[in-house]
Write a protein that holds these residues in place. Structure first.
Motif, PDB file in Angstrom:
ATOM      1  N   HIS A  99       0.842  -1.189   0.258  1.00  0.00           N
ATOM      2  CA  HIS A  99       0.102  -0.117   0.048  1.00  0.00           C
ATOM      3  C   HIS A  99       1.009   1.209  -0.018  1.00  0.00           C
ATOM      4  CE1 HIS A  99      -3.626   2.455   0.968  1.00  0.00           C
ATOM      5  NE2 HIS A  99      -2.645   3.248   1.668  1.00  0.00           N
ATOM      6  N   GLY A 141      -0.735  -1.154  -7.931  1.00  0.00           N
ATOM      7  CA  GLY A 141      -1.660  -0.425  -7.141  1.00  0.00           C
ATOM      8  C   GLY A 141      -1.196  -0.039  -5.942  1.00  0.00           C
ATOM      9  N   LYS A 194      -0.724   2.727  -3.472  1.00  0.00           N
ATOM     10  CA  LYS A 194      -1.178   4.061  -3.114  1.00  0.00           C
ATOM     11  C   LYS A 194      -0.583   5.393  -2.958  1.00  0.00           C
ATOM     12  CE  LYS A 194      -5.280   2.076  -3.984  1.00  0.00           C
ATOM     13  NZ  LYS A 194      -5.152   1.497  -5.045  1.00  0.00           N
TER      14      LYS A 194
END
Ligand SMILES: NC(=O)c1ccc[n+]([C@@H]2O[C@H](COP(=O)([O-])OP(=O)(O)OC[C@H]3O[C@@H](n4cnc5c(N)ncnc54)[C@H](OP(=O)(O)O)[C@@H]3O)[C@@H](O)[C@H]2O)c1
Length: 285
Positions: A67, A96, A98
């Motif tokens: 993340h 992905g 973030k």
């Protein structure tokens, strides 16, 4: 999951040790290109993922499920470094990720003398365009670079370095690591950019004076040699043209005042005064 690239390097390992005081080991992914280099963390509970900046697929595997990422700038130089950092950003986007905190450099401007500033400038732009939320740490020179810059002067205080009267806001690598760990475990990233510096600036004449005080070197002084003599000296030590150009560009940037800047950001991230050059040098003697 929080990941760190270059996790076995000086900055990565120091950040890892602060991170372990703030979060469970299961939340941490240490990315290295050789797992043996983090063998002291085997069995600690952290996830050790192997990836090479030269191999996009390995980076994508290493970043799966991450993340938050600490992207530590590459230690390579030139086009290779630019390609390596670009691969990390592309892999992070694909996986992905973030949020990313990236260790840039002070003064990553078009006009910068320091070669690495142009790599950092490019990577910052890629991250800004990526859609990931970011925090940029524009790091000044580490305290730990002083012995590298002045070489044999650590033994007698006679510094030969082409920095003119240029000043540097040296910062402790350990403090930067602690600040990074605070960011990695802190609130949502806010697309912010921070000059990460010590509280004071020093010329190399000042560093010589400190050596006189601390180590008692009576001959301690800074001699501003010519940039060309410095570059030739580096080539004489066996560095290739690119490496010599890289180190010479560092001195040129100091001479041009590109590291002559302080900002309270580091103190803000730490919640205390950063370590000073004096304390660092005292620790060496
Ligand atoms: N502000 C300053 O004064 C200053 C001074 C020096 C460096 N820097 C920058 O700050 C970064 C961190 O500093 P540091 O002291 O931690 O540097 P470092 O100790 O040299 O660490 C560099 C890390 O990058 C890893 N790495 C190198 N090539 C790689 C590759 N192809 N694939 C995957 N990993 C690779 C190294 O792994 P291996 O052990 O496997 O090589 C190591 O973990 C440096 O990379 C450089 O960009 C800043």
């Amino acid at each position: 999951m929080i990941a760190i690239t270059g996790a076995n390097g000086n900055l990565g390992k120091a950040t890892l040790s602060f991170l372990l005081k703030k979060t469970q080991p299961e939340n941490i992914v240490a990315i290295v290109r050789d797992a043996d280099k983090l063998s002291d963390y085997a069995g600690s509970g952290i996830h050790i993922h192997v990836a090479d900046y030269e191999n996009q697929e390995s980076l994508e595997q290493a970043l799966t499920g991450v993340h938050r990422l600490l992207q530590i700038s590459a230690s390579a130089t030139g086009i290779r470094a630019m390609a390596q950092e670009t691969r990390v950003v592309h892999a992070a986007v694909k996986c992905g990720v973030k949020e990313v905190v990236y260790t840039s450099t002070l003064f990553p401007e078009e006009s910068a003398h320091f070669h690495a500033a142009h790599i950092c400038r490019n990577t910052e732009a890629l991250i800004r365009q990526s859609g990931m939320r970011y925090v940029f740490f524009r790091n000044s020179m580490y305290h730990e670079t002083i012995p590298l810059f002045i070489g044999e002067a650590m033994g007698d205080g006679r510094i030969f370095y082409p920095s003119g009267t240029g000043r540097v806001s040296f910062a402790s690598r350990k403090d930067i690591a602690e600040a990074l760990a605070n960011v990695l475990t802190g609130p949502a990233f806010d697309n912010s950019t921070h000059d990460i510096t010590g509280s004071e600036t020093f010329s190399f004449a000042d560093v010589a004076l400190k050596l006189k005080d601390i180590a008692g070197y009576q001959e301690a002084a800074h001699t501003d040699i010519s940039p060309e003599d410095y570059r030739k000296g580096l080539l004489g030590f066996g560095l290739d043209e690119e490496e010599a150009g890289f180190y010479a560009s560092m001195a040129d940037s100091i001479r041009a005042g590109e590291f002559d800047k302080t900002h309270p950001s580091l103190e803000g991230f730490l919640g205390r005064k950063p370590l000073g050059v004096q304390e660092y040098l005292r620790g060496l003697f």
